[in-house]
Design an enzyme around this catalytic site. Structure first.
Site, PDB file in Angstrom:
ATOM      1  N   ASP A   1      -5.665  -0.231  -2.513  1.00 32.00           N
ATOM      2  CA  ASP A   1      -6.351  -1.057  -3.504  1.00 32.00           C
ATOM      3  C   ASP A   1      -7.670  -1.602  -2.989  1.00 32.00           C
ATOM      4  O   ASP A   1      -7.915  -1.667  -1.784  1.00 32.00           O
ATOM      5  CB  ASP A   1      -5.463  -2.244  -3.864  1.00 32.00           C
TER       6      ASP A   1
ATOM      7  N   ASP B   1      -5.840   2.426   9.996  1.00 33.87           N
ATOM      8  CA  ASP B   1      -7.296   2.255  10.064  1.00 33.87           C
ATOM      9  C   ASP B   1      -7.623   1.884  11.512  1.00 33.87           C
ATOM     10  O   ASP B   1      -7.721   2.768  12.367  1.00 33.87           O
ATOM     11  CB  ASP B   1      -7.680   1.170   9.039  1.00 33.87           C
TER      12      ASP B   1
ATOM     13  N   PHE C   1     -14.064   3.414   3.131  1.00 29.05           N
ATOM     14  CA  PHE C   1     -12.989   2.689   2.470  1.00 29.05           C
ATOM     15  C   PHE C   1     -12.447   3.568   1.354  1.00 29.05           C
ATOM     16  O   PHE C   1     -13.208   4.198   0.628  1.00 29.05           O
ATOM     17  CB  PHE C   1     -13.509   1.364   1.894  1.00 29.05           C
ATOM     18  N   VAL C   2     -11.133   3.631   1.219  1.00 31.22           N
ATOM     19  CA  VAL C   2     -10.541   4.484   0.181  1.00 31.22           C
ATOM     20  C   VAL C   2      -9.646   3.684  -0.754  1.00 31.22           C
ATOM     21  O   VAL C   2      -9.075   2.663  -0.369  1.00 31.22           O
ATOM     22  CB  VAL C   2      -9.742   5.669   0.800  1.00 31.22           C
TER      23      VAL C   2
ATOM     24  N   ARG D   1      -4.653   0.696  -7.433  1.00 27.72           N
ATOM     25  CA  ARG D   1      -3.467   1.212  -6.732  1.00 27.72           C
ATOM     26  C   ARG D   1      -2.814   2.372  -7.459  1.00 27.72           C
ATOM     27  O   ARG D   1      -2.190   3.219  -6.857  1.00 27.72           O
ATOM     28  CB  ARG D   1      -2.395   0.126  -6.640  1.00 27.72           C
TER      29      ARG D   1
ATOM     30  N   LYS E   1      -7.496   7.069   9.941  1.00 22.74           N
ATOM     31  CA  LYS E   1      -8.947   7.147  10.188  1.00 22.74           C
ATOM     32  C   LYS E   1      -9.166   7.217  11.698  1.00 22.74           C
ATOM     33  O   LYS E   1      -9.340   6.165  12.340  1.00 22.74           O
ATOM     34  CB  LYS E   1      -9.640   5.905   9.624  1.00 22.74           C
TER      35      LYS E   1
ATOM     36  N   GLU F   1       3.773   3.934   6.134  1.00 25.24           N
ATOM     37  CA  GLU F   1       2.497   3.222   5.960  1.00 25.24           C
ATOM     38  C   GLU F   1       1.573   4.011   5.049  1.00 25.24           C
ATOM     39  O   GLU F   1       1.653   5.249   4.996  1.00 25.24           O
ATOM     40  CB  GLU F   1       1.811   3.073   7.328  1.00 25.24           C
ATOM     41  N   ASP F   2       0.671   3.319   4.383  1.00 24.21           N
ATOM     42  CA  ASP F   2      -0.333   4.009   3.578  1.00 24.21           C
ATOM     43  C   ASP F   2      -1.450   4.556   4.450  1.00 24.21           C
ATOM     44  O   ASP F   2      -1.903   5.676   4.280  1.00 24.21           O
ATOM     45  CB  ASP F   2      -0.902   3.065   2.499  1.00 24.21           C
TER      46      ASP F   2
ATOM     47  N   GLY G   1       0.781  -1.238   0.000  1.00 24.46           N
ATOM     48  CA  GLY G   1       0.000   0.000   0.000  1.00 24.46           C
ATOM     49  C   GLY G   1       0.809   1.282   0.000  1.00 24.46           C
ATOM     50  O   GLY G   1       0.390   2.286  -0.575  1.00 24.46           O
TER      51      GLY G   1
HETATM   52  P1  XMP Z   1      -5.505  -1.588  10.215  1.00 27.22           P
HETATM   53  O1  XMP Z   1      -6.992  -1.736  10.450  1.00 27.22           O
HETATM   54  O2  XMP Z   1      -4.742  -2.761  10.728  1.00 27.22           O
HETATM   55  O3  XMP Z   1      -5.384  -1.606   8.652  1.00 27.22           O
HETATM   56  O4  XMP Z   1      -4.985  -0.267  10.720  1.00 27.22           O
HETATM   57  C1  XMP Z   1      -4.216  -1.348   8.082  1.00 27.22           C
HETATM   58  C2  XMP Z   1      -4.077  -1.936   6.702  1.00 27.22           C
HETATM   59  O5  XMP Z   1      -5.327  -2.267   6.078  1.00 27.22           O
HETATM   60  C3  XMP Z   1      -5.400  -1.715   4.788  1.00 27.22           C
HETATM   61  N1  XMP Z   1      -6.483  -0.706   4.767  1.00 27.22           N
HETATM   62  C4  XMP Z   1      -7.031  -0.189   3.679  1.00 27.22           C
HETATM   63  N2  XMP Z   1      -6.745  -0.384   2.378  1.00 27.22           N
HETATM   64  N3  XMP Z   1      -8.403   1.186   1.791  1.00 27.22           N
HETATM   65  C5  XMP Z   1      -7.459   0.290   1.443  1.00 27.22           C
HETATM   66  O6  XMP Z   1      -7.222   0.135   0.261  1.00 27.22           O
HETATM   67  C6  XMP Z   1      -8.749   1.454   3.072  1.00 27.22           C
HETATM   68  O7  XMP Z   1      -9.642   2.263   3.324  1.00 27.22           O
HETATM   69  C7  XMP Z   1      -8.015   0.728   4.061  1.00 27.22           C
HETATM   70  N4  XMP Z   1      -8.080   0.721   5.406  1.00 27.22           N
HETATM   71  C8  XMP Z   1      -7.101  -0.156   5.806  1.00 27.22           C
HETATM   72  C9  XMP Z   1      -4.052  -1.106   4.521  1.00 27.22           C
HETATM   73  O8  XMP Z   1      -3.249  -2.034   3.834  1.00 27.22           O
HETATM   74  C10 XMP Z   1      -3.460  -0.851   5.872  1.00 27.22           C
HETATM   75  O9  XMP Z   1      -2.058  -0.933   5.915  1.00 27.22           O
HETATM   76 MG    MG Z   2      -0.764  -1.221   4.267  1.00 30.79          MG
END
Ligand code: XMP
Ligand code: MG
Length: 199
Positions: free
Chosen positions: A180, A120, A173-174, A186, A148, A116-117, A55
């Site tokens: 992705d 969440d 969700f983004v 992506r 988030k 990190e991307d 990501g």
């Molecule tokens: P957590 O919940 O562990 O999630 O903080 C982290 C990983 O989940 C993916 N992620 C997303 N990927 N759109 C995405 O495409 C989203 O809105 C999203 N939210 C979480 C991402 O890989 C992240 O590192």
């Molecule tokens: Mg990620």
């Protein structure tokens, strides 16, 4: 017709894709974040980045180039590594973190910045940070393009000593700029939020 105007299929449901952050807004923020980070790490004297694949591929590349451009002296000594984690299936967090490939270099005594991307629930990052701390880096911080805040489920102390965030966003969700849906979208240069289509 603009990209994704026709909506996005998420399983069997058609979702609306709304542009949340344009390409130029993202580029500007990455540059200002890079300036902030470069100042901090110039003082520390070094920077070792860990890119969390897949990501944060685009974010990591743009940020590291901008850091090195902003502070050439730091740029000359910067090092980097990658780790490939997977924790997400479709548009919901699995809560489990799977390691697909590991780091190639030890981080003991280094000033480490995890790239990190998105944060969440924070579960992925907390698992990674706990694992990295065992190696006793000189410092451990995180830069995440997105966060988030409404969905955070772990204590802030579990997410490293310092967090640099590009944008705080809502719970949707983004996709785009590295993010992705099941491997797609992506390589869009803007970020889009998905929501159900109203008839
Ligand atoms: P957590 O919940 O562990 O999630 O903080 C982290 C990983 O989940 C993916 N992620 C997303 N990927 N759109 C995405 O495409 C989203 O809105 C999203 N939210 C979480 C991402 O890989 C992240 O590192
Ligand atoms: Mg990620």
């Amino acid at each position: 017709m603009a990209v994704l105007d026709g909506g996005v299929m998420v399983g069997k449901t058609k979702m609306l894709a709304r542009e949340l952050l344009s390409a130029s807004v993202i580029q500007d923020r990455v540059k200002s974040l890079a300036a902030e980070i470069a100042t901090v790490y110039l003082q520390k004297g070094e920077l070792h980045t860990i890119t969390v694949l897949n990501g944060s591929l685009h974010f990591s590349s743009a940020l590291r180039l901008a850091i090195a451009e902003k502070q050439p002296a730091l740029g000359e000594s910067m090092t980097s590594d990658t780790i490939h984690l997977a924790s997400y299936h479709g548009t919901g967090s699995s809560g489990r973190v799977r390691k697909i490939s590991d780091l190639n270099h030890p981080i003991t005594g280094k000033h480490v910045l995890v790239l990190e991307d998105i944060i969440d629930t924070g579960k992925t990052l907390s698992v990674l940070v706990a694992e990295l701390r065992i190696q006793q880096p000189a410092s451990l911080a995180v830069a995440s393009l997105l966060r988030k805040p409404e969905k955070l489920m772990v204590d802030k102390s579990e997410l490293s000593e310092e967090i640099f965030v590009g944008f705080d966003i809502g719970p949707e969700f983004v996709i785009g700029y590295g993010l992705d849906y099941d491997g797609l979208y992506r390589d869009l240069s803007a970020i889009y939020a998905l929501s159900p289509m109203t008839k």
